[in-house]
Scaffold this active site. Sequence first.
Site, PDB file in Angstrom:
ATOM      1  CG  ASN A 154      15.238  38.260 -12.985  1.00 11.59           C
ATOM      2  OD1 ASN A 154      15.523  39.188 -13.220  1.00 11.59           O
ATOM      3  ND2 ASN A 154      14.892  37.786 -11.703  1.00 11.59           N
ATOM      4  CD1 TRP A 155      18.357  38.019 -18.968  1.00  8.37           C
ATOM      5  CD2 TRP A 155      18.611  40.123 -20.120  1.00  8.37           C
ATOM      6  NE1 TRP A 155      18.338  38.007 -20.492  1.00  8.37           N
ATOM      7  CE2 TRP A 155      18.481  39.304 -21.041  1.00  8.37           C
ATOM      8  CE3 TRP A 155      19.014  41.474 -20.497  1.00  8.37           C
ATOM      9  CZ2 TRP A 155      18.520  39.375 -22.639  1.00  8.37           C
ATOM     10  CZ3 TRP A 155      18.953  41.895 -21.836  1.00  8.37           C
ATOM     11  CH2 TRP A 155      18.785  40.942 -23.023  1.00  8.37           C
ATOM     12  CE  LYS A 156      18.019  36.065 -10.722  1.00  8.14           C
ATOM     13  NZ  LYS A 156      18.176  35.254  -9.560  1.00  8.14           N
ATOM     14  CG  HIS A 199      13.524  38.381  -7.600  1.00 12.57           C
ATOM     15  ND1 HIS A 199      14.554  37.802  -6.677  1.00 12.57           N
ATOM     16  CD2 HIS A 199      13.414  37.404  -8.542  1.00 12.57           C
ATOM     17  CE1 HIS A 199      15.115  36.782  -7.328  1.00 12.57           C
ATOM     18  NE2 HIS A 199      14.577  36.581  -8.522  1.00 12.57           N
ATOM     19  CD  GLU A 209      18.262  37.666  -6.696  1.00 12.49           C
ATOM     20  OE1 GLU A 209      18.024  38.277  -7.683  1.00 12.49           O
ATOM     21  OE2 GLU A 209      18.477  36.207  -7.011  1.00 12.49           O
ATOM     22  CD  GLU A 247      11.589  33.316  -9.162  1.00 11.29           C
ATOM     23  OE1 GLU A 247      11.650  32.968 -10.120  1.00 11.29           O
ATOM     24  OE2 GLU A 247      12.069  34.540  -8.281  1.00 11.29           O
ATOM     25  N   GLY A 288      19.269  30.194  -8.346  1.00 11.30           N
ATOM     26  CA  GLY A 288      20.833  30.498  -8.425  1.00 11.30           C
ATOM     27  C   GLY A 288      21.632  29.528  -7.722  1.00 11.30           C
ATOM     28  CB  SER A 302      17.874  25.980 -10.378  1.00 10.13           C
ATOM     29  OG  SER A 302      18.728  26.951  -9.633  1.00 10.13           O
ATOM     30  N   GLY A 334      16.418  33.087 -14.220  1.00 11.31           N
ATOM     31  CA  GLY A 334      17.655  33.900 -14.189  1.00 11.31           C
ATOM     32  C   GLY A 334      18.735  33.407 -15.129  1.00 11.31           C
ATOM     33  N   GLY A 335      19.607  32.421 -14.586  1.00  4.44           N
ATOM     34  CA  GLY A 335      21.131  32.186 -14.939  1.00  4.44           C
ATOM     35  C   GLY A 335      20.845  31.450 -16.529  1.00  4.44           C
TER      36      GLY A 335
HETATM   37  P1  PGA Z   1      17.735  31.143 -11.577  1.00  6.65           P
HETATM   38  O1  PGA Z   1      16.990  32.697 -10.920  1.00  6.65           O
HETATM   39  O2  PGA Z   1      17.082  30.693 -12.607  1.00  6.65           O
HETATM   40  O3  PGA Z   1      18.994  32.115 -11.570  1.00  6.65           O
HETATM   41  O4  PGA Z   1      17.758  30.361 -10.311  1.00  6.65           O
HETATM   42  C1  PGA Z   1      15.437  32.533 -11.078  1.00  6.65           C
HETATM   43  C2  PGA Z   1      15.090  34.071 -10.612  1.00  6.65           C
HETATM   44  O5  PGA Z   1      15.673  34.523  -9.710  1.00  6.65           O
HETATM   45  O6  PGA Z   1      13.935  34.691 -10.949  1.00  6.65           O
END
Ligand code: PGA
Length: 246
Positions: free
Chosen positions: A5-7, A90, A92, A162, A168, A208, A229-230
């Site tokens: 998930n590149w956001k 998600h 977010e 999640e 994050g 994470s 994500g990260g």
């Molecule tokens: P993260 O994000 O790996 O940076 O914690 C995961 C996500 O939001 O899907």
Amino acid sequence: MMVANWKMNKTRDEALAFIYAINESLPSCDDVNTVICAPSILLRDLVKRQGDNLKIGAQNMYFEEFGAFTGEISPVMLQTTGVEYVIVGHSERRNLFGETDDMINRKVLSALKHNLKPILCVGESLDQRELGITSSVIRKQLEANLKDVSKDDILNVVIAYEPIWAIGTGKTASASDAETECKNIREAIKELYNAAIADEIKILYGGSMKPSNAKELVSMPNIDGGLVGGASLQPDSFLELVKACL
Ligand code: PGA
């Protein structure tokens, strides 16, 4: 299954360099279903260059097909770019952009109607975890977000557990906590659908996940992969995550 998930990250040049860097090194889709969920503006370029072992997904969509919805992207548009997946719900989107359970349910139904596979995200906040209501929060999200999703369609949905406090933040749920919640999700799917569907549905962990903890997490019996994500932003790190699934 390993999903990046590149956001809201990567320019077009960076995105293309990334997939050229990984295409040749990815295992067969039969071994690991590898997906990159990229910003909408990059999707067409990525689909054109995806190798045989990579799939592309979007990070969001609106539930209507066309109309006066400034700034939104429709499922019809996504379908014509050639993407296979779309992340829906998600945290977010829920927390920063005010998406409700009802909107998320409409998005899931609309994605399925247009042959897109929703990756539905559910998870609890830190307050909810501390109150000991994690499982019931997730159960309510599943019931609301999967309302009217039929037995014929449910296996096209991927569920991502999640925990919001782990996204994050560098704080990962322990493998046993993540396993407990993923097992509860499978149990809920069994009650809402049936045992065969619960066995087969893909449940991912996100929050994470990184090369150093991926193997332990994906080795758990009820965790079928990751939504990352990260640690998905650098080719080497993402390849390590994909390889952890092997
Ligand atoms: P993260 O994000 O790996 O940076 O914690 C995961 C996500 O939001 O899907």
